[in-house]
Motif scaffolding. Sequence first.
Motif, PDB file in Angstrom:
ATOM      1  N   ALA A  93      37.397  55.346  34.526  1.00  0.00           N
ATOM      2  CA  ALA A  93      37.575  54.006  34.953  1.00  0.00           C
ATOM      3  C   ALA A  93      38.100  53.872  36.292  1.00  0.00           C
ATOM      4  O   ALA A  93      37.530  53.193  36.826  1.00  0.00           O
ATOM      5  CB  ALA A  93      38.432  53.816  34.026  1.00  0.00           C
ATOM      6  N   ARG A  94      38.132  55.090  36.581  1.00  0.00           N
ATOM      7  CA  ARG A  94      38.693  55.311  37.867  1.00  0.00           C
ATOM      8  C   ARG A  94      37.904  54.940  38.949  1.00  0.00           C
ATOM      9  O   ARG A  94      37.888  54.249  40.287  1.00  0.00           O
ATOM     10  CB  ARG A  94      39.400  56.548  38.410  1.00  0.00           C
ATOM     11  CG  ARG A  94      39.700  56.746  40.258  1.00  0.00           C
ATOM     12  CD  ARG A  94      40.950  57.950  39.908  1.00  0.00           C
ATOM     13  NE  ARG A  94      40.283  58.322  41.410  1.00  0.00           N
ATOM     14  CZ  ARG A  94      41.405  58.431  42.609  1.00  0.00           C
ATOM     15  NH1 ARG A  94      42.340  57.174  42.370  1.00  0.00           N
ATOM     16  NH2 ARG A  94      40.961  59.060  43.868  1.00  0.00           N
ATOM     17  N   ASP A  95      36.080  55.530  38.738  1.00  0.00           N
ATOM     18  CA  ASP A  95      35.237  55.425  39.286  1.00  0.00           C
ATOM     19  C   ASP A  95      34.584  53.921  39.356  1.00  0.00           C
ATOM     20  O   ASP A  95      34.620  52.535  40.236  1.00  0.00           O
ATOM     21  CB  ASP A  95      34.013  56.453  38.862  1.00  0.00           C
ATOM     22  CG  ASP A  95      32.889  56.329  40.327  1.00  0.00           C
ATOM     23  OD1 ASP A  95      32.803  56.115  40.895  1.00  0.00           O
ATOM     24  OD2 ASP A  95      32.275  56.313  39.603  1.00  0.00           O
ATOM     25  N   THR A  96      34.655  53.031  37.852  1.00  0.00           N
ATOM     26  CA  THR A  96      33.998  52.123  37.766  1.00  0.00           C
ATOM     27  C   THR A  96      35.450  51.090  38.778  1.00  0.00           C
ATOM     28  O   THR A  96      34.416  49.795  38.840  1.00  0.00           O
ATOM     29  CB  THR A  96      34.302  51.401  36.544  1.00  0.00           C
ATOM     30  OG1 THR A  96      35.237  51.795  35.146  1.00  0.00           O
ATOM     31  CG2 THR A  96      33.135  52.613  35.723  1.00  0.00           C
ATOM     32  N   LEU A  97      36.223  50.999  38.394  1.00  0.00           N
ATOM     33  CA  LEU A  97      37.223  50.361  39.209  1.00  0.00           C
ATOM     34  C   LEU A  97      37.076  50.637  40.656  1.00  0.00           C
ATOM     35  O   LEU A  97      37.032  49.007  41.581  1.00  0.00           O
ATOM     36  CB  LEU A  97      38.731  50.823  38.698  1.00  0.00           C
ATOM     37  CG  LEU A  97      39.628  50.581  37.281  1.00  0.00           C
ATOM     38  CD1 LEU A  97      40.881  51.513  37.095  1.00  0.00           C
ATOM     39  CD2 LEU A  97      39.722  48.648  37.342  1.00  0.00           C
ATOM     40  N   ARG A  98      37.042  51.301  40.987  1.00  0.00           N
ATOM     41  CA  ARG A  98      36.848  51.782  42.563  1.00  0.00           C
ATOM     42  C   ARG A  98      35.582  50.981  42.832  1.00  0.00           C
ATOM     43  O   ARG A  98      35.226  49.981  44.195  1.00  0.00           O
ATOM     44  CB  ARG A  98      37.344  53.089  42.753  1.00  0.00           C
ATOM     45  CG  ARG A  98      36.207  53.938  43.084  1.00  0.00           C
ATOM     46  CD  ARG A  98      34.857  53.739  44.425  1.00  0.00           C
ATOM     47  NE  ARG A  98      34.117  54.674  43.745  1.00  0.00           N
ATOM     48  CZ  ARG A  98      32.292  54.725  44.102  1.00  0.00           C
ATOM     49  NH1 ARG A  98      32.390  53.770  45.212  1.00  0.00           N
ATOM     50  NH2 ARG A  98      31.556  55.333  43.609  1.00  0.00           N
ATOM     51  N   MET A  99      34.157  50.687  42.263  1.00  0.00           N
ATOM     52  CA  MET A  99      33.419  50.347  42.469  1.00  0.00           C
ATOM     53  C   MET A  99      33.052  49.154  42.411  1.00  0.00           C
ATOM     54  O   MET A  99      33.006  48.721  42.892  1.00  0.00           O
ATOM     55  CB  MET A  99      32.198  50.965  41.220  1.00  0.00           C
ATOM     56  CG  MET A  99      30.605  51.416  42.174  1.00  0.00           C
ATOM     57  SD  MET A  99      29.643  52.156  41.024  1.00  0.00           S
ATOM     58  CE  MET A  99      30.167  53.616  40.084  1.00  0.00           C
TER      59      MET A  99
END
Lengths: 343, 129
Positions: free
Chosen positions: A209-215
């Motif tokens: 989710a860290r990656d989906t949030l930053r994307m």
Amino acid sequence: MVDFSGWEMPVQYQGIIAEHKATRARAGLFDVSHMGEILLTGKDALSNLQRLLPNDPSKLALGQAQYSPLLYDNATVVDDLSVYKLAEEKYLLCVNCSNKDKDFAWVRQNLQGDCLAQDVSDQYGQIALQGPEAVEILQKALGFDLMSLKYWWFTSFTWEGAELLIARMGYTGEKGCEIFCPSGVTRKLWEAILAAGEPCGLVPVGLGARDTLRMEVAYPLYGQELDDRRHVLGANVTRFLKLDKPQDFIGKQALQAGNNPERLIYLVLEEKGIPRPHYPLLNLAGQRVGEVTSGTYSPSLGQGIAIAYAREEEASQAEYLIEIRGKGLKARRIQPPFYHPSK
Amino acid sequence: METRHELKYTKEHEWVLIEGNQLTLGITDFAQSQLGDIVFVELPEVGTLVDAHEAVGNIESVKAVSEVFCPLAGEILAINKELEDAPERVNTACYDEGWIIRFKAEESDITEADLMDEEEYLAYAKAQE
């Protein structure tokens, strides 16, 4: 759990979508202790930073931080980092874990005069608290008022005898902070914030989710949008490149030459599917014009989203195709970000 | 990890329910938990003829994409259309409402197929955890 540059880290706790939505609606807690920290001290610390960074750290007040890429001479990217002005002649660089050793070597080999660089990564733990409830949770957990800080400012704060550095920033676009702590205190701090935040709906958040949030907020990630092969001019970070600052800096000549063949574009998939890194980007005629660097399912939009490099002359189209398993699926170019967090 | 006694299993972490010459196929609890949140299932057309071990569909989770393989040669009889709007059923009910395809195969192929029973599969999956 996955191995992340030697750190054993969870991709998810309860599930990527649930963690993502909880962060957007309430709050998420991230253990980002893997991030690297390099301390620069000495009379010539600032002049060295001025030469190392294309941003302008002379603009920093005590207690202020800024983002900057770190460039090679040819304007490809060593890493991207945050620089914190801790004191006159004392700066902290927070760098990507997987690049830390390379960054440290690069910084050291370029130092001049009275300036010492130390890899202090092992001394620091780091916890990020992000989401609309972050302010209330931090007040409850630590008795700290996050709204007393402006965005990209930080302060030191003593909690149970430990000196914390609380910075108002983050990687999700939400209200929140990143907290540096002595590494031995990390667990206690994590548990205290989690316990105080659980009634507000705070959940722990993994790498997924860290990656989906930053994307969704279109922040670049080193190794995908930024790397040591692509020129930084195409990476949509030009507001951090201060070509007009008086000091010369590494990469300036290559930036001035400005011959960059491609640039980042931001796409929402209009058909069902999920773009992934390295999928081909096609124009509507079906010709390959670039490549996806980051792609995922956006939990906020309920659609596939992608960040891609397109050849400069093809980077202004309204629509593209993303090739997914041999089929070109229609994608619409948008102005980033994909999602606007409520401020 | 949940398994069901009445099912047979493949090395690709799929299950099949054999009823005469008709088989229902889905992915196992181990597979769905490895994939995480499933957001899209791409299904074949009914009537498609497939070879043994051919990919007949794709399961997209936020994390990764995974192919669905048909363990035997046959013909697709039905697809779980509900998954188009509710792909998360593969996460929440992988052995029930989360089934993926139904297909028809030769009975001789079914007898000779390289499938594991529940006990064999449990050992196989545990070794991959």
